[in-house]
Design a protein around this motif. Structure first.
Motif, PDB file in Angstrom:
ATOM      1  N   ILE A 154       0.867  -1.174   0.000  1.00 37.03           N
ATOM      2  CA  ILE A 154       0.000   0.000   0.000  1.00 37.03           C
ATOM      3  C   ILE A 154       0.905   1.226   0.000  1.00 37.03           C
ATOM      4  CG2 ILE A 154      -1.774   1.297   1.254  1.00 37.03           C
ATOM      5  CD1 ILE A 154      -2.640  -1.388   2.509  1.00 37.03           C
ATOM      6  N   MET A 155       0.566   2.190  -0.845  1.00 39.32           N
ATOM      7  CA  MET A 155       1.323   3.437  -0.913  1.00 39.32           C
ATOM      8  C   MET A 155       0.392   4.612  -0.700  1.00 39.32           C
ATOM      9  SD  MET A 155       3.903   2.806  -4.094  1.00 39.32           S
ATOM     10  CE  MET A 155       5.399   3.543  -3.473  1.00 39.32           C
ATOM     11  N   ILE A 156       0.930   5.660  -0.062  1.00 43.48           N
ATOM     12  CA  ILE A 156       0.231   6.930   0.003  1.00 43.48           C
ATOM     13  C   ILE A 156       0.841   7.809  -1.073  1.00 43.48           C
ATOM     14  CG2 ILE A 156      -0.490   6.732   2.402  1.00 43.48           C
ATOM     15  CD1 ILE A 156       1.888   8.471   3.191  1.00 43.48           C
ATOM     16  N   ALA A 157       0.040   8.701  -1.643  1.00 42.97           N
ATOM     17  CA  ALA A 157       0.515   9.445  -2.806  1.00 42.97           C
ATOM     18  C   ALA A 157      -0.106  10.831  -2.865  1.00 42.97           C
ATOM     19  CB  ALA A 157       0.157   8.675  -4.077  1.00 42.97           C
ATOM     20  N   ASN A 175       4.671   0.824   5.730  1.00 42.99           N
ATOM     21  CA  ASN A 175       5.117  -0.417   6.360  1.00 42.99           C
ATOM     22  C   ASN A 175       3.887  -1.255   6.675  1.00 42.99           C
ATOM     23  OD1 ASN A 175       7.864   0.318   6.447  1.00 42.99           O
ATOM     24  ND2 ASN A 175       7.483   1.545   8.288  1.00 42.99           N
ATOM     25  N   LYS A 176       4.050  -2.565   6.677  1.00 36.54           N
ATOM     26  CA  LYS A 176       2.925  -3.458   6.993  1.00 36.54           C
ATOM     27  C   LYS A 176       2.327  -3.125   8.351  1.00 36.54           C
ATOM     28  CE  LYS A 176       3.451  -6.890   3.711  1.00 36.54           C
ATOM     29  NZ  LYS A 176       2.489  -6.963   2.664  1.00 36.54           N
ATOM     30  N   LEU A 225      -1.400  10.278   9.655  1.00 35.91           N
ATOM     31  CA  LEU A 225      -0.754   9.098   9.066  1.00 35.91           C
ATOM     32  C   LEU A 225       0.174   9.507   7.929  1.00 35.91           C
ATOM     33  CD1 LEU A 225      -0.703   5.895   8.944  1.00 35.91           C
ATOM     34  CD2 LEU A 225      -2.322   6.167   7.065  1.00 35.91           C
ATOM     35  N   PHE A 226      -0.281  10.404   7.058  1.00 35.95           N
ATOM     36  CA  PHE A 226       0.562  10.878   5.959  1.00 35.95           C
ATOM     37  C   PHE A 226       1.791  11.592   6.509  1.00 35.95           C
ATOM     38  CE2 PHE A 226      -2.580   9.448   3.219  1.00 35.95           C
ATOM     39  CZ  PHE A 226      -2.372   9.806   1.898  1.00 35.95           C
ATOM     40  N   ASP A 227       1.591  12.491   7.475  1.00 37.37           N
ATOM     41  CA  ASP A 227       2.715  13.220   8.088  1.00 37.37           C
ATOM     42  C   ASP A 227       3.739  12.259   8.698  1.00 37.37           C
ATOM     43  OD1 ASP A 227       1.654  15.684   7.363  1.00 37.37           O
ATOM     44  OD2 ASP A 227       0.842  16.119   9.354  1.00 37.37           O
ATOM     45  N   TYR A 274      -0.711  -0.818   8.205  1.00 31.82           N
ATOM     46  CA  TYR A 274      -1.943  -1.252   7.556  1.00 31.82           C
ATOM     47  C   TYR A 274      -3.136  -1.237   8.512  1.00 31.82           C
ATOM     48  CZ  TYR A 274       0.794  -2.964   3.543  1.00 31.82           C
ATOM     49  OH  TYR A 274       1.607  -3.082   2.454  1.00 31.82           O
ATOM     50  N   LYS A 275      -2.944  -1.716   9.727  1.00 30.86           N
ATOM     51  CA  LYS A 275      -4.054  -1.763  10.680  1.00 30.86           C
ATOM     52  C   LYS A 275      -4.516  -0.354  11.026  1.00 30.86           C
ATOM     53  CE  LYS A 275      -5.750  -3.505  15.065  1.00 30.86           C
ATOM     54  NZ  LYS A 275      -6.915  -2.720  14.899  1.00 30.86           N
ATOM     55  N   LYS A 276      -3.583   0.559  11.234  1.00 33.91           N
ATOM     56  CA  LYS A 276      -3.941   1.948  11.544  1.00 33.91           C
ATOM     57  C   LYS A 276      -4.765   2.542  10.397  1.00 33.91           C
ATOM     58  CE  LYS A 276      -0.725   4.574  13.316  1.00 33.91           C
ATOM     59  NZ  LYS A 276       0.436   5.483  13.438  1.00 33.91           N
ATOM     60  N   LEU A 277      -4.324   2.320   9.160  1.00 37.56           N
ATOM     61  CA  LEU A 277      -5.035   2.824   8.000  1.00 37.56           C
ATOM     62  C   LEU A 277      -6.415   2.173   7.885  1.00 37.56           C
ATOM     63  CD1 LEU A 277      -5.177   4.496   5.423  1.00 37.56           C
ATOM     64  CD2 LEU A 277      -3.958   2.655   4.248  1.00 37.56           C
ATOM     65  N   SER A 278      -6.471   0.875   8.085  1.00 33.88           N
ATOM     66  CA  SER A 278      -7.741   0.156   8.027  1.00 33.88           C
ATOM     67  C   SER A 278      -8.711   0.677   9.080  1.00 33.88           C
ATOM     68  CB  SER A 278      -7.487  -1.341   8.230  1.00 33.88           C
ATOM     69  OG  SER A 278      -8.702  -2.042   8.245  1.00 33.88           O
ATOM     70  N   ASP A 279      -8.210   0.918  10.280  1.00 42.07           N
ATOM     71  CA  ASP A 279      -9.069   1.462  11.347  1.00 42.07           C
ATOM     72  C   ASP A 279      -9.637   2.820  10.948  1.00 42.07           C
ATOM     73  OD1 ASP A 279      -8.594  -0.753  12.910  1.00 42.07           O
ATOM     74  OD2 ASP A 279      -7.129   0.233  14.221  1.00 42.07           O
TER      75      ASP A 279
END
Length: 172
Positions: free
Chosen positions: A37-40, A79-80, A157-159, A83-88
């Motif tokens: 997963i990438m942020i962009a 980082n893997k 999260l992006f920061d 993923y949980k933080k993003l999913s939450d």
């Protein structure tokens, strides 16, 4: 069976159910299929002519119907452990509508890109921090416009992952 034994059994059942539901959050689609997963970030400028550009939320950069990675200004791989933080964040609360709006947009749009095992983007979420809108390539009822709390969490999260978000307009 005594009432104390019954309470202990209920406690363990509740804890088991809670721990399973927390695990399932990061196993939801598209996280279940993503190998990375990438942020962009990308330009929200729409060129009218050589001397005029309009700032508005445009669709994520695409070429022949597929996400065009070369059009992004910045790409950072998560980082893997993120993923949980993003999913939450994504699967948390839900409010109002889910359409890309015009108005109060910034020059930069932001995205979360989900890659399959072949290295292709198979799903994405895009958003604008200034006009407070979301759009995704997959059905997602928890991504709603004007969800300031979710946008603040995504900004953090992006920061934390090296992509600074400039918000020019806080709220109207």
């Amino acid at each position: 069976m005594t009432s104390n034994q019954l309470i202990v059994i209920l406690f363990f059942i509740c804890n088991l159910t809670l721990s399973q539901s927390k695990k399932n959050v990061s196993e939801k689609y598209p996280f279940s299929k993503a190998t990375s997963i990438m942020i962009a970030s990308f330009q929200n400028l729409q060129r009218v002519n050589d001397s005029l550009s309009i700032i508005e939320c445009i669709e994520i950069p695409k070429l022949n119907g597929k996400v065009n990675i070369s059009e992004f200004e910045q790409l950072n791989k998560l980082n893997k452990s993120e993923y949980k933080k993003l999913s939450d964040i994504i699967f948390s609360k839900s409010i109002e509508e889910n359409i890309i709006g015009k108005g109060h947009c910034s020059e930069t749009g932001y995205a979360i890109l989900f890659f399959d095992k072949s290295g292709n983007v198979f799903e994405y979420i895009q958003f604008c921090f200034n006009c407070k809108t979301f759009s995704s390539s997959f059905a997602q009822e928890t991504l709603k416009n004007d969800d300031y709390e979710k946008l603040d969490l995504l900004k953090k999260l992006f920061d934390e992952n090296g992509m600074q978000i400039n918000v020019y307009r806080k709220s109207d």
